[in-house]
Design a protein around this motif. Structure first.
Motif, PDB file in Angstrom:
ATOM      1  N   ALA A 112       0.828  -1.211   0.000  1.00 43.15           N
ATOM      2  CA  ALA A 112       0.000   0.000   0.000  1.00 43.15           C
ATOM      3  C   ALA A 112       0.859   1.256   0.000  1.00 43.15           C
ATOM      4  N   PHE A 113       1.937   1.245   0.775  1.00 46.00           N
ATOM      5  CA  PHE A 113       2.808   2.426   0.869  1.00 46.00           C
ATOM      6  C   PHE A 113       3.473   2.750  -0.471  1.00 46.00           C
ATOM      7  N   PHE A 114       3.890   1.722  -1.196  1.00 49.49           N
ATOM      8  CA  PHE A 114       4.572   1.924  -2.480  1.00 49.49           C
ATOM      9  C   PHE A 114       3.609   1.866  -3.674  1.00 49.49           C
ATOM     10  N   CYS A 115       2.309   2.021  -3.383  1.00 52.89           N
ATOM     11  CA  CYS A 115       1.278   2.165  -4.425  1.00 52.89           C
ATOM     12  C   CYS A 115       1.167   0.943  -5.330  1.00 52.89           C
ATOM     13  N   ASN A 116       1.254  -0.243  -4.728  1.00 46.10           N
ATOM     14  CA  ASN A 116       1.108  -1.482  -5.490  1.00 46.10           C
ATOM     15  C   ASN A 116      -0.186  -2.222  -5.149  1.00 46.10           C
ATOM     16  N   ALA A 117      -1.133  -1.526  -4.524  1.00 50.61           N
ATOM     17  CA  ALA A 117      -2.396  -2.172  -4.133  1.00 50.61           C
ATOM     18  C   ALA A 117      -3.502  -1.906  -5.147  1.00 50.61           C
ATOM     19  N   VAL A 118      -3.626  -0.652  -5.601  1.00 52.25           N
ATOM     20  CA  VAL A 118      -4.647  -0.308  -6.591  1.00 52.25           C
ATOM     21  C   VAL A 118      -4.029   0.603  -7.650  1.00 52.25           C
ATOM     22  N   GLU A 119      -4.591   0.555  -8.849  1.00 48.05           N
ATOM     23  CA  GLU A 119      -4.184   1.429  -9.949  1.00 48.05           C
ATOM     24  C   GLU A 119      -5.367   2.340 -10.287  1.00 48.05           C
ATOM     25  N   ILE A 120      -5.133   3.633 -10.232  1.00 43.90           N
ATOM     26  CA  ILE A 120      -6.216   4.575 -10.441  1.00 43.90           C
ATOM     27  C   ILE A 120      -6.630   4.605 -11.918  1.00 43.90           C
ATOM     28  N   LYS A 121      -7.918   4.681 -12.168  1.00 45.50           N
ATOM     29  CA  LYS A 121      -8.457   4.743 -13.530  1.00 45.50           C
ATOM     30  C   LYS A 121      -8.976   6.142 -13.850  1.00 45.50           C
ATOM     31  N   ASP A 122      -9.734   6.716 -12.936  1.00 41.71           N
ATOM     32  CA  ASP A 122     -10.281   8.050 -13.134  1.00 41.71           C
ATOM     33  C   ASP A 122     -10.013   8.863 -11.870  1.00 41.71           C
ATOM     34  N   PRO A 123      -8.986   9.746 -11.898  1.00 38.50           N
ATOM     35  CA  PRO A 123      -8.652  10.526 -10.693  1.00 38.50           C
ATOM     36  C   PRO A 123      -9.803  11.384 -10.192  1.00 38.50           C
ATOM     37  N   PHE A 126     -12.064   8.892  -8.413  1.00 40.77           N
ATOM     38  CA  PHE A 126     -11.316   7.951  -7.573  1.00 40.77           C
ATOM     39  C   PHE A 126     -11.675   6.501  -7.897  1.00 40.77           C
ATOM     40  N   SER A 127     -12.002   6.224  -9.128  1.00 42.58           N
ATOM     41  CA  SER A 127     -12.225   4.839  -9.551  1.00 42.58           C
ATOM     42  C   SER A 127     -10.866   4.173  -9.746  1.00 42.58           C
ATOM     43  N   TYR A 128     -10.812   2.891  -9.503  1.00 43.36           N
ATOM     44  CA  TYR A 128      -9.518   2.208  -9.537  1.00 43.36           C
ATOM     45  C   TYR A 128      -9.670   0.766  -9.982  1.00 43.36           C
ATOM     46  N   LYS A 129      -8.520   0.196 -10.329  1.00 49.03           N
ATOM     47  CA  LYS A 129      -8.448  -1.224 -10.682  1.00 49.03           C
ATOM     48  C   LYS A 129      -7.670  -1.937  -9.576  1.00 49.03           C
ATOM     49  N   PRO A 130      -8.281  -2.875  -8.870  1.00 47.20           N
ATOM     50  CA  PRO A 130      -7.563  -3.566  -7.790  1.00 47.20           C
ATOM     51  C   PRO A 130      -6.520  -4.535  -8.339  1.00 47.20           C
ATOM     52  N   THR A 131      -5.392  -4.622  -7.645  1.00 45.41           N
ATOM     53  CA  THR A 131      -4.361  -5.594  -7.982  1.00 45.41           C
ATOM     54  C   THR A 131      -4.495  -6.800  -7.062  1.00 45.41           C
ATOM     55  N   ILE A 132      -3.628  -7.773  -7.269  1.00 45.93           N
ATOM     56  CA  ILE A 132      -3.655  -8.959  -6.419  1.00 45.93           C
ATOM     57  C   ILE A 132      -3.370  -8.593  -4.966  1.00 45.93           C
ATOM     58  N   ASN A 133      -2.549  -7.551  -4.756  1.00 46.04           N
ATOM     59  CA  ASN A 133      -2.249  -7.120  -3.385  1.00 46.04           C
ATOM     60  C   ASN A 133      -3.494  -6.568  -2.693  1.00 46.04           C
ATOM     61  N   LEU A 190     -16.041  -4.114  -7.563  1.00 40.59           N
ATOM     62  CA  LEU A 190     -15.958  -5.146  -8.607  1.00 40.59           C
ATOM     63  C   LEU A 190     -17.059  -4.977  -9.644  1.00 40.59           C
ATOM     64  N   LEU A 191     -18.155  -4.337  -9.251  1.00 44.04           N
ATOM     65  CA  LEU A 191     -19.272  -4.099 -10.170  1.00 44.04           C
ATOM     66  C   LEU A 191     -19.189  -2.727 -10.831  1.00 44.04           C
ATOM     67  N   GLY A 192     -18.119  -1.986 -10.516  1.00 45.20           N
ATOM     68  CA  GLY A 192     -17.935  -0.681 -11.136  1.00 45.20           C
ATOM     69  C   GLY A 192     -18.476   0.488 -10.349  1.00 45.20           C
ATOM     70  N   PHE A 193     -18.908   0.247  -9.107  1.00 47.64           N
ATOM     71  CA  PHE A 193     -19.425   1.325  -8.254  1.00 47.64           C
ATOM     72  C   PHE A 193     -18.444   1.551  -7.109  1.00 47.64           C
ATOM     73  N   PHE A 194     -17.932   2.770  -7.014  1.00 48.06           N
ATOM     74  CA  PHE A 194     -16.863   3.051  -6.050  1.00 48.06           C
ATOM     75  C   PHE A 194     -17.404   3.902  -4.910  1.00 48.06           C
ATOM     76  N   TYR A 195     -17.913   3.190  -3.891  1.00 50.21           N
ATOM     77  CA  TYR A 195     -18.541   3.833  -2.743  1.00 50.21           C
ATOM     78  C   TYR A 195     -17.855   3.427  -1.441  1.00 50.21           C
TER      79      TYR A 195
END
Length: 301
Positions: A112-123, A126-133, A190-195
Motif C-alpha cells: 500500500a505504501f509503495f502504491c502497489n495495491a490499486v491502480e487509479i483509472k479516473d482521478p 477515484f475509480s480504480y483497478k484492484p491488484t492482487i495485493n 468489482l461491479l464498477g461502483f466506487f462507494y
C-alpha cells in the motif's frame, strides 16, 4: 466540500472523540486503550476519504493506496480487544506465528505504501483497478475480523453473565460494520461502483455498541453505583437500563441470581441499621423506620 467528504470527516471526528472519551474514563483499563487505538485507525481511514479530494490529480493514486494503511491496523486492534476479553490465552502466541503474522502485515503495508495495491483509472471519481495485493489486503482483514467474530459468537453461547452480554454486543457491532464495509469496499468496486467512503455509516453503530460493551465490565456493579448516586460516565449511565434488559434476555437465570443478591444485600443493610439504631441509639420503632427509609428509600421504590 462535497457532502461525501463532510460526513467522512464528521464520522472520523466522532470516532476519534468517542475513543478518547472511553480512554479517559477512570479507572482506566488496558482494553480502553486498545479501543482508543481501534477508533484512531478507523478515524484516520475516514479522514483519508474525507480530505483526499483536496489533492491534485497526480497525487490521487498515492492517496488511494495510502488510504489502505490505517485499515490494515484495524484487525490487530479488534483481535486484541476480543482475545483480551474472551480468550486471553490467545494473546500468548509462539514466535513462529508472530513472525508469519508480522511478515504478512509488513508486506501488505509495503504494497500500500509503495502504491502497489490499486491502480487509479479516473482521478476525478477515484475509480480504480484492484491488484492482487488489494485482494490479499481484503482477505487478510476479512480473516482476522471473521476469526474475531467466531470468538465473539462462540462466547455468546459458552460464557455466562456479563461476558455473554458483552460478546453479543461486540459481535452485533462487528457484523454490522463488516457487512457494510465488504459491500462498499469490495463487492461494489468489482461491479464498477466506487462507494468505499459509504462504509463510514457502518462504523457509527459499531463504535457505540463496542464502547457500551467495554465500559460495562459489570452491569450490576454499575447499577448499584447508579442507585447509590455515585458518579458514572454519561454513556454508562445512559445505557445501563439497556444492558440490564439485554442481560435479562440473554441470561435470565444469571440475571435473577444477581438481582436476588442485590436485594439480599439491601435487606441485610436495613436489618443491620435497624439493629444498630435500636441498640446504640435506643430509638423507638417509628424513628428507626424513618431513618432507614431515608437511607434505603431509593432502593425499595
Amino acid at each position: 466540500m462535497e457532502s461525501t467528504n463532510i460526513y467522512n470527516v464528521a464520522i472520523g471526528c466522532f470516532l476519534m472523540g468517542l475513543g478518547w472519551y472511553v480512554r479517559r474514563i477512570t479507572p482506566a483499563k488496558d482494553i480502553q486503550k486498545k479501543f482508543f487505538w481501534l477508533c484512531f485507525f478507523l478515524s484516520t481511514w475516514m479522514f483519508f476519504h474525507g480530505f483526499r479530494v483536496l489533492l491534485s490529480d497526480e497525487y490521487r493514486e498515492l492517496a488511494l493506496n495510502w488510504t489502505l494503511l490505517p485499515i490494515l491496523c484495524v484487525p490487530f486492534c479488534l483481535f486484541g480487544i476480543v482475545t483480551s476479553l474472551f480468550t486471553p490465552e490467545k494473546n500468548i502466541q509462539n514466535l513462529q506465528n508472530k513472525t508469519i503474522n508480522y511478515g504478512i502485515l509488513i508486506y501488505l503495508l509495503g504494497s500500500a505504501f509503495f502504491c502497489n495495491a490499486v491502480e487509479i483509472k479516473d482521478p476525478e471519481k477515484f475509480s480504480y483497478k484492484p491488484t492482487i495485493n488489494y485482494h490479499l489486503i481484503i482477505a487478510y482483514c476479512a480473516f482476522f475480523i471473521a476469526y474475531s467474530c467466531y470468538i465473539m459468537v462462540s462466547s455468546v453461547f459458552r460464557r455466562r453473565g456479563d461476558l455473554r452480554v458483552r460478546a453479543f454486543l461486540l459481535a452485533l457491532g462487528t457484523v454490522l460494520a463488516l457487512i457494510v464495509s465488504i459491500i462498499c469496499v469490495y463487492v461494489l468496486p468489482l461491479l464498477g461502483f466506487f462507494y468505499a467512503s459509504k462504509s463510514a455509516f457502518g462504523f457509527v453503530p459499531f463504535s457505540l455498541l463496542w464502547a457500551i460493551a467495554i465500559l460495562h465490565y459489570d452491569v450490576f456493579e454499575i447499577r448499584e453505583r447508579k442507585l447509590e448516586g455515585d458518579y458514572l460516565p454519561f454513556l454508562s449511565r445512559l445505557s445501563t437500563g439497556f444492558m440490564l434488559s439485554l442481560y435479562h434476555v440473554l441470561d435470565p437465570i444469571g440475571y435473577n441470581l444477581r438481582l436476588e443478591d442485590s436485594k439480599l444485600n439491601v435487606t441485610i443493610g436495613m436489618l443491620f441499621d435497624d439493629y444498630y439504631l435500636r441498640k446504640s441509639k435506643n430509638l423507638n420503632p417509628s424513628i428507626r423506620a424513618k431513618k432507614i427509609t431515608e437511607r434505603f428509600g431509593h432502593r425499595i421504590k
